[in-house]
Design a protein around this motif. Structure first.
Motif, PDB file in Angstrom:
ATOM      1  N   SER A  11       0.835  -1.214   0.000  1.00 53.32           N
ATOM      2  CA  SER A  11       0.000   0.000   0.000  1.00 53.32           C
ATOM      3  C   SER A  11       0.858   1.247   0.000  1.00 53.32           C
ATOM      4  O   SER A  11       0.635   2.179  -0.798  1.00 53.32           O
ATOM      5  CB  SER A  11      -0.926   0.021   1.223  1.00 53.32           C
ATOM      6  OG  SER A  11      -1.729  -1.124   1.246  1.00 53.32           O
ATOM      7  N   GLU A  30       9.860   3.099   6.280  1.00 52.53           N
ATOM      8  CA  GLU A  30       9.623   1.672   6.523  1.00 52.53           C
ATOM      9  C   GLU A  30      10.538   1.193   7.652  1.00 52.53           C
ATOM     10  O   GLU A  30      11.746   1.407   7.609  1.00 52.53           O
ATOM     11  CB  GLU A  30       9.874   0.875   5.231  1.00 52.53           C
ATOM     12  CG  GLU A  30      10.004  -0.625   5.398  1.00 52.53           C
ATOM     13  CD  GLU A  30       8.815  -1.294   6.086  1.00 52.53           C
ATOM     14  OE1 GLU A  30       7.661  -0.990   5.731  1.00 52.53           O
ATOM     15  OE2 GLU A  30       9.047  -2.114   6.999  1.00 52.53           O
ATOM     16  N   LEU A  38       4.077  -7.639   3.862  1.00 50.70           N
ATOM     17  CA  LEU A  38       3.605  -9.027   3.690  1.00 50.70           C
ATOM     18  C   LEU A  38       3.933  -9.577   2.307  1.00 50.70           C
ATOM     19  O   LEU A  38       3.798 -10.774   2.082  1.00 50.70           O
ATOM     20  CB  LEU A  38       2.078  -9.083   3.886  1.00 50.70           C
ATOM     21  CG  LEU A  38       1.571  -9.066   5.326  1.00 50.70           C
ATOM     22  CD1 LEU A  38       0.051  -8.886   5.339  1.00 50.70           C
ATOM     23  CD2 LEU A  38       1.946 -10.342   6.063  1.00 50.70           C
ATOM     24  N   HIS A  55       1.214 -16.097  -2.004  1.00 52.87           N
ATOM     25  CA  HIS A  55       0.411 -15.061  -2.673  1.00 52.87           C
ATOM     26  C   HIS A  55       0.174 -15.407  -4.140  1.00 52.87           C
ATOM     27  O   HIS A  55       1.078 -15.920  -4.806  1.00 52.87           O
ATOM     28  CB  HIS A  55       1.142 -13.718  -2.614  1.00 52.87           C
ATOM     29  CG  HIS A  55       0.986 -13.010  -1.302  1.00 52.87           C
ATOM     30  ND1 HIS A  55       1.473 -13.499  -0.120  1.00 52.87           N
ATOM     31  CD2 HIS A  55       0.385 -11.826  -1.001  1.00 52.87           C
ATOM     32  CE1 HIS A  55       1.183 -12.658   0.862  1.00 52.87           C
ATOM     33  NE2 HIS A  55       0.519 -11.633   0.352  1.00 52.87           N
ATOM     34  N   ILE A  56      -0.993 -15.064  -4.649  1.00 60.91           N
ATOM     35  CA  ILE A  56      -1.257 -15.139  -6.086  1.00 60.91           C
ATOM     36  C   ILE A  56      -1.891 -13.821  -6.529  1.00 60.91           C
ATOM     37  O   ILE A  56      -2.470 -13.099  -5.716  1.00 60.91           O
ATOM     38  CB  ILE A  56      -2.201 -16.316  -6.458  1.00 60.91           C
ATOM     39  CG1 ILE A  56      -3.546 -16.182  -5.733  1.00 60.91           C
ATOM     40  CG2 ILE A  56      -1.530 -17.655  -6.196  1.00 60.91           C
ATOM     41  CD1 ILE A  56      -4.640 -17.063  -6.309  1.00 60.91           C
ATOM     42  N   HIS A 261       0.428   0.160  15.634  1.00 62.54           N
ATOM     43  CA  HIS A 261       1.721   0.839  15.701  1.00 62.54           C
ATOM     44  C   HIS A 261       1.560   2.351  15.584  1.00 62.54           C
ATOM     45  O   HIS A 261       2.420   3.099  16.028  1.00 62.54           O
ATOM     46  CB  HIS A 261       2.651   0.347  14.578  1.00 62.54           C
ATOM     47  CG  HIS A 261       3.123  -1.050  14.804  1.00 62.54           C
ATOM     48  ND1 HIS A 261       4.119  -1.631  14.060  1.00 62.54           N
ATOM     49  CD2 HIS A 261       2.731  -2.005  15.691  1.00 62.54           C
ATOM     50  CE1 HIS A 261       4.331  -2.877  14.477  1.00 62.54           C
ATOM     51  NE2 HIS A 261       3.492  -3.120  15.460  1.00 62.54           N
ATOM     52  N   LEU A 419      -8.274  -6.821   3.412  1.00 59.85           N
ATOM     53  CA  LEU A 419      -8.005  -6.409   2.031  1.00 59.85           C
ATOM     54  C   LEU A 419      -6.916  -7.292   1.446  1.00 59.85           C
ATOM     55  O   LEU A 419      -5.840  -7.429   2.041  1.00 59.85           O
ATOM     56  CB  LEU A 419      -7.506  -4.964   1.987  1.00 59.85           C
ATOM     57  CG  LEU A 419      -8.446  -3.878   2.495  1.00 59.85           C
ATOM     58  CD1 LEU A 419      -7.748  -2.518   2.438  1.00 59.85           C
ATOM     59  CD2 LEU A 419      -9.724  -3.846   1.668  1.00 59.85           C
TER      60      LEU A 419
HETATM   61  C1  LIG Z   1      -1.245 -15.684   4.444  1.00 63.70           C
HETATM   62  C2  LIG Z   1      -1.602 -14.565   3.510  1.00 63.70           C
HETATM   63  C3  LIG Z   1      -1.826 -14.834   2.173  1.00 63.70           C
HETATM   64  C4  LIG Z   1      -2.194 -13.813   1.309  1.00 63.70           C
HETATM   65  N1  LIG Z   1      -2.414 -14.138   0.001  1.00 63.70           N
HETATM   66  C5  LIG Z   1      -2.799 -13.180  -0.859  1.00 63.70           C
HETATM   67  C6  LIG Z   1      -3.034 -13.508  -2.214  1.00 63.70           C
HETATM   68  O1  LIG Z   1      -2.860 -14.653  -2.642  1.00 63.70           O
HETATM   69  N2  LIG Z   1      -3.422 -12.513  -3.058  1.00 63.70           N
HETATM   70  C7  LIG Z   1      -3.621 -11.233  -2.616  1.00 63.70           C
HETATM   71  O2  LIG Z   1      -4.010 -10.385  -3.425  1.00 63.70           O
HETATM   72  N3  LIG Z   1      -3.402 -10.888  -1.324  1.00 63.70           N
HETATM   73  C8  LIG Z   1      -2.985 -11.823  -0.432  1.00 63.70           C
HETATM   74  N4  LIG Z   1      -2.740 -11.497   0.869  1.00 63.70           N
HETATM   75  C9  LIG Z   1      -2.938 -10.102   1.312  1.00 63.70           C
HETATM   76  C10 LIG Z   1      -1.730  -9.166   1.067  1.00 63.70           C
HETATM   77  O3  LIG Z   1      -0.578  -9.706   1.663  1.00 63.70           O
HETATM   78  C11 LIG Z   1      -2.023  -7.792   1.674  1.00 63.70           C
HETATM   79  O4  LIG Z   1      -3.236  -7.299   1.182  1.00 63.70           O
HETATM   80  C12 LIG Z   1      -0.950  -6.733   1.405  1.00 63.70           C
HETATM   81  O5  LIG Z   1       0.343  -7.275   1.429  1.00 63.70           O
HETATM   82  C13 LIG Z   1      -1.069  -5.626   2.445  1.00 63.70           C
HETATM   83  O6  LIG Z   1      -0.143  -4.599   2.171  1.00 63.70           O
HETATM   84  P1  LIG Z   1      -0.051  -3.328   3.133  1.00 63.70           P
HETATM   85  O7  LIG Z   1       1.029  -2.464   2.598  1.00 63.70           O
HETATM   86  O8  LIG Z   1      -1.391  -2.733   3.348  1.00 63.70           O
HETATM   87  O9  LIG Z   1       0.363  -3.911   4.578  1.00 63.70           O
HETATM   88  P2  LIG Z   1       1.750  -4.550   5.053  1.00 63.70           P
HETATM   89  O10 LIG Z   1       2.303  -5.437   4.018  1.00 63.70           O
HETATM   90  O11 LIG Z   1       1.464  -5.119   6.408  1.00 63.70           O
HETATM   91  O12 LIG Z   1       2.733  -3.286   5.197  1.00 63.70           O
HETATM   92  C14 LIG Z   1       2.783  -2.486   6.345  1.00 63.70           C
HETATM   93  C15 LIG Z   1       4.219  -2.018   6.480  1.00 63.70           C
HETATM   94  O13 LIG Z   1       4.311  -1.129   7.622  1.00 63.70           O
HETATM   95  C16 LIG Z   1       5.579  -1.353   8.222  1.00 63.70           C
HETATM   96  N5  LIG Z   1       5.583  -0.818   9.586  1.00 63.70           N
HETATM   97  C17 LIG Z   1       4.986  -1.335  10.680  1.00 63.70           C
HETATM   98  N6  LIG Z   1       5.238  -0.564  11.756  1.00 63.70           N
HETATM   99  C18 LIG Z   1       6.008   0.469  11.331  1.00 63.70           C
HETATM  100  C19 LIG Z   1       6.586   1.591  11.976  1.00 63.70           C
HETATM  101  N7  LIG Z   1       6.432   1.850  13.287  1.00 63.70           N
HETATM  102  N8  LIG Z   1       7.314   2.469  11.213  1.00 63.70           N
HETATM  103  C20 LIG Z   1       7.479   2.256   9.889  1.00 63.70           C
HETATM  104  N9  LIG Z   1       6.958   1.185   9.237  1.00 63.70           N
HETATM  105  C21 LIG Z   1       6.218   0.314   9.946  1.00 63.70           C
HETATM  106  C22 LIG Z   1       5.726  -2.863   8.135  1.00 63.70           C
HETATM  107  O14 LIG Z   1       7.077  -3.271   8.341  1.00 63.70           O
HETATM  108  C23 LIG Z   1       5.205  -3.159   6.741  1.00 63.70           C
HETATM  109  O15 LIG Z   1       6.232  -3.136   5.784  1.00 63.70           O
HETATM  110  C24 LIG Z   1      -2.343 -12.487   1.780  1.00 63.70           C
HETATM  111  C25 LIG Z   1      -2.093 -12.203   3.121  1.00 63.70           C
HETATM  112  C26 LIG Z   1      -1.722 -13.222   3.980  1.00 63.70           C
HETATM  113  C27 LIG Z   1      -1.450 -12.912   5.434  1.00 63.70           C
END
Ligand SMILES: Cc1cc2nc3c(=O)[nH]c(=O)nc-3n(C[C@H](O)[C@H](O)[C@H](O)COP(=O)(O)OP(=O)(O)OC[C@H]3O[C@@H](n4cnc5c(N)ncnc54)[C@H](O)[C@@H]3O)c2cc1C
Length: 436
Positions: A11, A30, A38, A55-56, A261, A419
């Motif tokens: 995101s 980050e 993730l 993931h797919i 956090h 999401l």
């Molecule tokens: C088991 C599993 C399988 C999945 N499979 C799929 C799939 O097949 N297809 C699909 O479309 N989606 C899938 N997803 C969902 C997908 O992983 C998420 O939707 C997506 O990765 C979320 O991204 P994000 O950036 O919102 O959150 P995150 O990836 O959680 O990113 C948040 C970031 O914030 C950082 N952070 C935390 N605290 C701090 C701080 N204090 N200061 C600075 N940085 C910080 C973290 O290190 C991290 O990098 C799956 C999820 C899981 C758990």
């Protein structure tokens, strides 16, 4: 206008890229040494595993799907889904309602009988509308499908009683088959469910992190890794964001990191808001990665509802997603174990977890221990949002507060919603289009 984006997962990075394309000056902060959240992957001894679970790439959202596929471009393998549910030592076609003919006859009868009786009862107005997730499962599928698969599987993945879960999220997330398909599948006519996922993409090289790298390519200079945000204070019309050593100033601040956090970084958060945030439920995840000599069954992934089989709720076979994620003659298996923060799984050692999974895979006749040539464990503190009955009340309190503090929330654990990657990218696109 300088924008600080807290969190460099999918995101945060997509947001930075789209804002930069619109001429904004952005910085992504980050905490971890690597960005991607993730959606990271690791390559070791020729095996590439996704570290946040398998993931797919798929979506109903044509614009978002086109964006993801454009990002990975030629680095793409297209796959037909062949997913199963492991039930009484049988591999039943997924979704379960489309695989009824694979069941033993007594279970097939119980499922179709329960499904039709429930349909009639609902039609006659004899069943009150469901008020929680467990009631919704019975109301939608009948007692056979509910008790054979839906309830055991959901309680295994969510680690939470289904009668204490809300049902506001199920539409669109849980396949709801047409009656004709359930009857067809019970008598052995092939049907396909959850069709927007029946063909999916995966990067040929680099695991799911290849998507992240492609998105982040034009914004490398804007990403600060190893910057764990610990305080966020208002400074005139802007913000001061600190990791304890260094302060970054920005005109606006957008959060994509977990709410859990964010709130401790803010001053004077009212106790009611802190309590609401503390009451939000989520699951952590352990991934056990296994590399073997030889082949694995020709499945994409397998759901394992029965707790007696082992702790893992899902087993994936990444070497079927991409031919390049395992060395020639080798195959990859990724077992996912969801758990509650601080529970018995959290305290298990890597060796204990690997042994648990190998025994489970042997019992499922997926591999033999002497085929194993690689193993590793990955842990993710934030994996799944769990929608308990108080979720909507609590999240409204926290979101109202963040909104009044002037910090927009974008992403899986910032919005605190279930999401997938497509949902995150959609949120980012909508946010950028809103011009906030
Ligand atoms: C088991 C599993 C399988 C999945 N499979 C799929 C799939 O097949 N297809 C699909 O479309 N989606 C899938 N997803 C969902 C997908 O992983 C998420 O939707 C997506 O990765 C979320 O991204 P994000 O950036 O919102 O959150 P995150 O990836 O959680 O990113 C948040 C970031 O914030 C950082 N952070 C935390 N605290 C701090 C701080 N204090 N200061 C600075 N940085 C910080 C973290 O290190 C991290 O990098 C799956 C999820 C899981 C758990």
């Amino acid at each position: 206008m300088k924008t600080a984006i807290l969190g460099g997962g999918l995101s945060g990075l997509t947001l930075a890229r789209l804002l930069q394309e619109k001429g904004n000056d952005v910085v992504v902060l980050e905490a971890e040494p690597e960005y991607g959240g993730l959606c990271r992957s690791k390559t070791d001894r020729g095996f590439t595993f996704d570290t946040g679970g398998s993931h797919i790439i798929f979506s109903r959202d044509a614009e978002v799907l086109a964006f993801m596929r454009r990002m990975i471009a030629d680095n793409e393998q297209r796959n037909n889904r062949t997913t199963k549910i492991f039930y009484k030592h049988l591999f039943v076609k997924y979704p379960f309602e489309n695989g009824l003919s694979d069941l033993p006859p007594e279970d097939r009868f119980a499922c179709i009988n329960g499904f039709i009786k429930t349909l009639i009862a609902v039609e006659k107005g004899e069943l009150p509308p469901p008020e929680n997730f467990r009631e919704w499962i019975y109301y939608t599928f009948g007692d056979g499908i509910a008790e054979c698969y839906m309830i055991p599987y959901n309680e295994k993945i969510w680690k939470y009683p289904t009668d204490r879960m809300s049902l506001h999220w199920v539409d669109g997330r849980i396949p709801r088959p047409p009656v004709e398909d359930v009857i067809r599948s019970a008598i052995g006519i092939e049907t396909e469910g959850y069709t927007h996922q029946s063909v999916f993409s995966y990067p040929l090289d680099g695991g799911i992190e290849a998507l992240i790298h492609a998105i982040a390519a034009p914004i490398q200079k804007c990403i600060r890794t190893g910057f764990r945000v610990v305080s966020i204070t208002k400074s005139g019309a802007g913000w001061k964001i600190s990791n304890g050593d260094e302060v970054i100033e920005a005109d606006r601040c957008i959060c994509t990191m977990p709410l859990q956090h964010l709130l401790p970084c803010l001053e004077d958060v009212p106790p009611g808001v802190k309590d609401a945030a503390a009451a939000l439920k989520y699951n952590s995840l352990v991934c056990v990665n296994i590399g073997i000599r030889g082949r694995v069954p020709d499945f994409s992934w397998v759901y394992v509802p029965d707790p007696a089989m082992g702790m893992a709720n899902r087993i994936s076979f990444p070497s079927h997603y991409s031919r390049n994620v395992a060395p020639p003659g080798r195959s990859a298996v990724l077992a996912e174990i969801t758990h509650q923060p601080g529970d018995e799984v959290a305290s298990m050692t890597d060796d204990e977890l690997i042994l648990e999974v190998i025994v489970m895979l042997q019992n499922m006749e997926i591999l033999k221990k002497d085929q194993v040539v690689f193993s590793s464990v990955e842990r993710q503190p934030f994996a799944y949002v769990v929608y308990d009955l108080d979720y909507q009340k609590n999240i409204a309190v926290v979101k109202d507060y963040c909104s009044s503090a002037g910090i927009p929330l974008v992403g899986r654990f910032a919005q605190f919603e279930y999401l997938n990657m497509d949902g995150c990218i959609r949120s980012v696109m909508d946010f950028v289009a809103s011009g906030v």
